[in-house]
Scaffold this motif. Structure first.
Motif, mmCIF file in Angstrom:
data_model
loop_
_atom_site.group_PDB
_atom_site.id
_atom_site.type_symbol
_atom_site.label_atom_id
_atom_site.label_comp_id
_atom_site.label_asym_id
_atom_site.label_seq_id
_atom_site.Cartn_x
_atom_site.Cartn_y
_atom_site.Cartn_z
ATOM 1 N N GLY A 314 1.323 8.203 -6.062
ATOM 2 C CA GLY A 314 1.555 7.740 -4.696
ATOM 3 C C GLY A 314 2.579 8.626 -4.031
ATOM 4 N N SER A 315 3.141 8.147 -2.927
ATOM 5 C CA SER A 315 4.183 8.871 -2.206
ATOM 6 C C SER A 315 5.534 8.265 -2.579
ATOM 7 C CB SER A 315 3.957 8.777 -0.704
ATOM 8 O OG SER A 315 5.077 9.253 0.003
ATOM 9 N N VAL A 316 6.381 9.071 -3.182
ATOM 10 C CA VAL A 316 7.699 8.582 -3.606
ATOM 11 C C VAL A 316 8.493 8.097 -2.399
ATOM 12 C CG1 VAL A 316 9.877 9.251 -4.672
ATOM 13 C CG2 VAL A 316 7.719 10.095 -5.612
ATOM 14 N N GLU A 317 8.470 8.871 -1.321
ATOM 15 C CA GLU A 317 9.252 8.520 -0.133
ATOM 16 C C GLU A 317 8.770 7.211 0.479
ATOM 17 O OE1 GLU A 317 10.184 10.292 4.345
ATOM 18 O OE2 GLU A 317 9.084 11.498 2.877
ATOM 19 N N GLU A 318 7.449 7.055 0.611
ATOM 20 C CA GLU A 318 6.915 5.845 1.233
ATOM 21 C C GLU A 318 7.151 4.629 0.352
ATOM 22 O OE1 GLU A 318 2.875 6.292 2.450
ATOM 23 O OE2 GLU A 318 3.233 8.188 3.485
ATOM 24 N N LEU A 319 6.945 4.753 -0.958
ATOM 25 C CA LEU A 319 7.147 3.610 -1.852
ATOM 26 C C LEU A 319 8.622 3.206 -1.895
ATOM 27 C CD1 LEU A 319 4.725 4.449 -4.798
ATOM 28 C CD2 LEU A 319 4.422 2.765 -2.981
ATOM 29 N N ARG A 320 9.518 4.164 -1.859
ATOM 30 C CA ARG A 320 10.942 3.814 -1.830
ATOM 31 C C ARG A 320 11.266 3.053 -0.549
ATOM 32 N NH1 ARG A 320 16.303 7.671 -2.709
ATOM 33 N NH2 ARG A 320 17.815 6.024 -2.279
ATOM 34 N N GLY A 350 -3.904 -4.680 -12.083
ATOM 35 C CA GLY A 350 -3.150 -3.470 -11.792
ATOM 36 C C GLY A 350 -1.668 -3.769 -11.881
ATOM 37 N N PRO A 351 -0.823 -2.754 -11.936
ATOM 38 C CA PRO A 351 0.627 -2.986 -12.049
ATOM 39 C C PRO A 351 1.169 -3.705 -10.820
ATOM 40 C CG PRO A 351 0.153 -0.680 -11.584
ATOM 41 C CD PRO A 351 -1.156 -1.324 -11.866
ATOM 42 N N GLN A 352 2.243 -4.489 -11.032
ATOM 43 C CA GLN A 352 2.814 -5.302 -9.969
ATOM 44 C C GLN A 352 4.309 -5.075 -9.854
ATOM 45 O OE1 GLN A 352 1.723 -9.319 -11.088
ATOM 46 N NE2 GLN A 352 -0.156 -9.242 -9.867
ATOM 47 N N LYS A 396 3.634 -3.204 5.008
ATOM 48 C CA LYS A 396 2.188 -3.425 5.079
ATOM 49 C C LYS A 396 1.434 -2.109 5.197
ATOM 50 C CE LYS A 396 0.176 -4.601 8.910
ATOM 51 N NZ LYS A 396 -0.315 -5.323 10.106
ATOM 52 N N HIS A 397 1.882 -1.204 6.063
ATOM 53 C CA HIS A 397 1.165 0.052 6.264
ATOM 54 C C HIS A 397 1.294 0.982 5.057
ATOM 55 C CE1 HIS A 397 1.049 -1.295 10.458
ATOM 56 N NE2 HIS A 397 0.053 -0.451 10.600
ATOM 57 N N VAL A 398 2.443 0.971 4.398
ATOM 58 C CA VAL A 398 2.584 1.781 3.186
ATOM 59 C C VAL A 398 1.619 1.295 2.111
ATOM 60 C CG1 VAL A 398 4.131 2.337 1.270
ATOM 61 C CG2 VAL A 398 4.964 2.469 3.626
ATOM 62 N N LEU A 399 1.531 -0.029 1.937
ATOM 63 C CA LEU A 399 0.639 -0.568 0.912
ATOM 64 C C LEU A 399 -0.827 -0.306 1.247
ATOM 65 C CD1 LEU A 399 2.387 -3.962 0.019
ATOM 66 C CD2 LEU A 399 2.726 -1.668 -0.920
ATOM 67 N N LEU A 400 -1.182 -0.367 2.528
ATOM 68 C CA LEU A 400 -2.558 -0.049 2.920
ATOM 69 C C LEU A 400 -2.912 1.378 2.545
ATOM 70 C CD1 LEU A 400 -2.869 -1.753 6.434
ATOM 71 C CD2 LEU A 400 -4.112 -2.375 4.355
ATOM 72 N N ARG A 401 -1.977 2.287 2.736
ATOM 73 C CA ARG A 401 -2.233 3.694 2.404
ATOM 74 C C ARG A 401 -2.350 3.906 0.897
ATOM 75 N NH1 ARG A 401 -0.731 7.726 6.028
ATOM 76 N NH2 ARG A 401 0.535 8.843 4.503
ATOM 77 N N HIS A 402 -1.761 3.009 0.120
ATOM 78 C CA HIS A 402 -1.818 3.131 -1.340
ATOM 79 C C HIS A 402 -2.869 2.214 -1.965
ATOM 80 C CE1 HIS A 402 2.058 5.113 -0.660
ATOM 81 N NE2 HIS A 402 1.972 5.599 -1.890
ATOM 82 N N GLY A 403 -3.632 1.507 -1.131
ATOM 83 C CA GLY A 403 -4.659 0.600 -1.651
ATOM 84 C C GLY A 403 -4.084 -0.612 -2.345
ATOM 85 N N ALA A 404 -2.829 -0.966 -2.056
ATOM 86 C CA ALA A 404 -2.166 -2.098 -2.699
ATOM 87 C C ALA A 404 -2.215 -3.326 -1.790
ATOM 88 C CB ALA A 404 -0.716 -1.741 -3.037
ATOM 89 N N GLN A 405 -1.898 -4.491 -2.382
ATOM 90 C CA GLN A 405 -1.919 -5.748 -1.647
ATOM 91 C C GLN A 405 -0.577 -6.449 -1.789
ATOM 92 O OE1 GLN A 405 -5.243 -7.944 -3.225
ATOM 93 N NE2 GLN A 405 -6.741 -6.827 -1.994
ATOM 94 N N ALA A 424 -5.723 -0.569 -10.266
ATOM 95 C CA ALA A 424 -5.615 -0.003 -11.618
ATOM 96 C C ALA A 424 -5.772 1.511 -11.609
ATOM 97 C CB ALA A 424 -6.669 -0.648 -12.524
ATOM 98 N N ARG A 425 -6.515 2.054 -10.630
ATOM 99 C CA ARG A 425 -6.735 3.505 -10.582
ATOM 100 C C ARG A 425 -5.457 4.279 -10.263
ATOM 101 N NH1 ARG A 425 -8.862 1.533 -5.759
ATOM 102 N NH2 ARG A 425 -7.892 2.376 -3.871
ATOM 103 N N ALA A 426 -4.419 3.568 -9.778
ATOM 104 C CA ALA A 426 -3.174 4.249 -9.439
ATOM 105 C C ALA A 426 -2.336 4.567 -10.670
ATOM 106 C CB ALA A 426 -2.353 3.392 -8.476
ATOM 107 N N VAL A 427 -2.646 3.953 -11.810
ATOM 108 C CA VAL A 427 -1.838 4.156 -13.017
ATOM 109 C C VAL A 427 -2.060 5.562 -13.551
ATOM 110 C CG1 VAL A 427 -1.449 3.378 -15.382
ATOM 111 C CG2 VAL A 427 -1.919 1.711 -13.565
#
Length: 439
Positions: A314-320, A350-352, A396-405, A424-427
């Motif tokens: 994923g994107s380190v900056e966006e996830l942080r 998938g991871p949480q 919300k927008h960061v998670l949408l870009r990463h396919g997360a909920q 799960a594909r993000a692992v």
């Protein structure tokens, strides 16, 4: 050869043969015998022609059957009919193909199309019109449209016949723009455009501008007020002046944070800013988020981290930014002495990542709207916590870009849990991890 000659020459030849035969018989057997032979031959020809006429009439009643074979001029007639039939079949096939393409095209249109006759009886409609107006083509065909669409504004629009301007109609929880287009002499086309989504987006845009203006106006009012005091009272004592400068600096930082969050949202929504996945070392990232949360808390809360989950892409900056917003909200809305837990763990889907607190909680009616821009559960408390109102919208927008909920569970006065579930594909699998470390 001229088609008329093809018809008359065989007939003349047959008559000449009959007369010649009758003349030979009359020469050898007498005039009466010759006339009898001529009469019998002519009668046979008439019977044969009647037979062909009967076969032709039977074929006209059942044109799907095979054309009969002919003799003489009838051969040319049946050949022409066969050619006409083939041409008609070819034209019918082409027409059916065009009709099929037309219906497919109309079915794919996002706008509704209804074909009516001059007295407003339904002849045909596409699936979009069925959704917009609640019609059923097979069930409602042949019924009057004004009996199917029970709207006074729509009925008045049809009766008045002023079709230069479209009609805006609220129907079936949709906002529709309706056009009537005269078609031929005895038909009309009704076109419906669903403007519900565009109206919602326009409403969001107006709210965003109004809310952003309101959020910027408050600190600007404070800064301008202190500047006016400084201009009107140049001899203020140093302590008061320093207090005013501190408040202006605080409001300036508030405006800066708001502008930065607005720019982050714009960047996340932009199609020109695609996600560039990279390996994310979650323990290291969450350790930084923990340090930021402890600095924000200043020792007023107990903040713990449990990181047993895998690394992801994923994107380190966006996830942080997303994780930081979730944790900072927990710090802001948890009273002093409360506890905040950060948990990173594997999951069945998938991871949480979960942020759990024992703060003030959220009432159920607010949960669905938490990720809206500038939405605040308690506006007075939001001002005290110095939030911009855009944090969860960014999440919300960061998670949408990463396919997360994002899942939210909360009980008023007992606390809240915000859970982010990644696909799960993000692992990152072990070979990929090793390869990334080697690089």
């Amino acid at each position: 050869m001229n088609p008329k000659l093809l018809f008359w020459v065989p007939a003349i030849l047959r008559m000449a043969l009959i007369l010649a035969g009758a003349g030979v018989v009359a020469y050898f057997s007498g005039l009466v015998a010759g006339l009898a032979v001529a009469l019998c031959a002519a009668l046979a020809l008439v019977v044969m022609q009647l037979g062909y006429l009967w076969r032709l009439s039977m074929w006209l009643e059942h044109p799907e059957t095979r054309l009969p074979d002919g003799w003489g001029a009838w051969t040319d007639i049946f050949v022409r009919l066969y050619r006409l039939r083939r041409e008609d079949d070819r034209n019918r096939t082409e027409l059916n193909e065009w009709l099929t393409r037309f219906r497919q095209a109309m079915s794919l249109l996002p706008d509704g199309v209804v074909i009516m006759d001059d007295v407003l009886f339904l002849e045909w409609c596409n699936p979009a019109a069925e959704r917009h107006l609640g019609l059923k083509r097979e069930r409602d065909k042949g019924m009057r449209v004004t009996n199917l669409i029970r709207s006074p504004h729509f009925i008045d629009y049809l009766i008045l016949g002023r079709y230069e301007q479209p009609l805006t109609l609220s129907l079936r929880e949709r906002k529709l723009i309706v056009h009537i287009i005269p078609f031929e002499n005895r038909r009309q086309i009704l076109v419906t455009h669903d403007a519900t989504e565009s109206e919602r987006i326009e409403h969001m845009r107006r709210d965003f501008i109004a809310n952003a203006s309101h959020e910027l106006r408050t600190p600007l009012t404070v800064i301008n007020g202190f500047l006016e005091i400084a201009q009107a009272q140049p001899n203020l004592d140093p302590q008061t002046r320093q207090s005013h400068l501190a408040l202006m600096a605080e409001q300036g930082r508030r405006m800066q944070n708001l502008v930065e969050d607005m720019l982050s949202l714009t960047r996340l929504e932009s199609l020109d800013y695609p996600l560039r996945p990279e390996p994310v070392r979650m323990k290291s990232l969450l350790g930084q988020v923990l340090q930021d949360a402890q600095a924000l808390s200043s020792g007023r809360h107990t903040i713990t981290l449990e990181a047993e989950g895998p690394d992801i892409t994923g994107s380190v900056e966006e996830l942080r930014s997303a994780f930081g917003n979730l944790v900072s909200n927990a710090v802001r809305y948890t009273p002093d002495g409360g506890t905040i837990e950060m948990i990173w763990r594997p999951g069945t889907d998938g991871p949480q990542f979960a942020v759990r607190d024992n703060g003030i909680g959220i009432r159920p009616e607010h949960i669905a709207r938490l990720t809206e821009r500038f939405y605040r559960v308690d506006k007075s408390r939001s001002r005290e916590t110095r939030g911009t109102g855009l944090g969860l919208a960014i999440v919300k927008h960061v998670l949408l870009r990463h396919g997360a909920q994002l899942g939210i569970e909360s009980v008023p006065e007992r606390g809240s849990t915000f859970t982010v579930t990644f696909p799960a594909r993000a692992v990152i699998t072990e070979p990929a991890t090793l390869q990334a470390k080697t690089a």
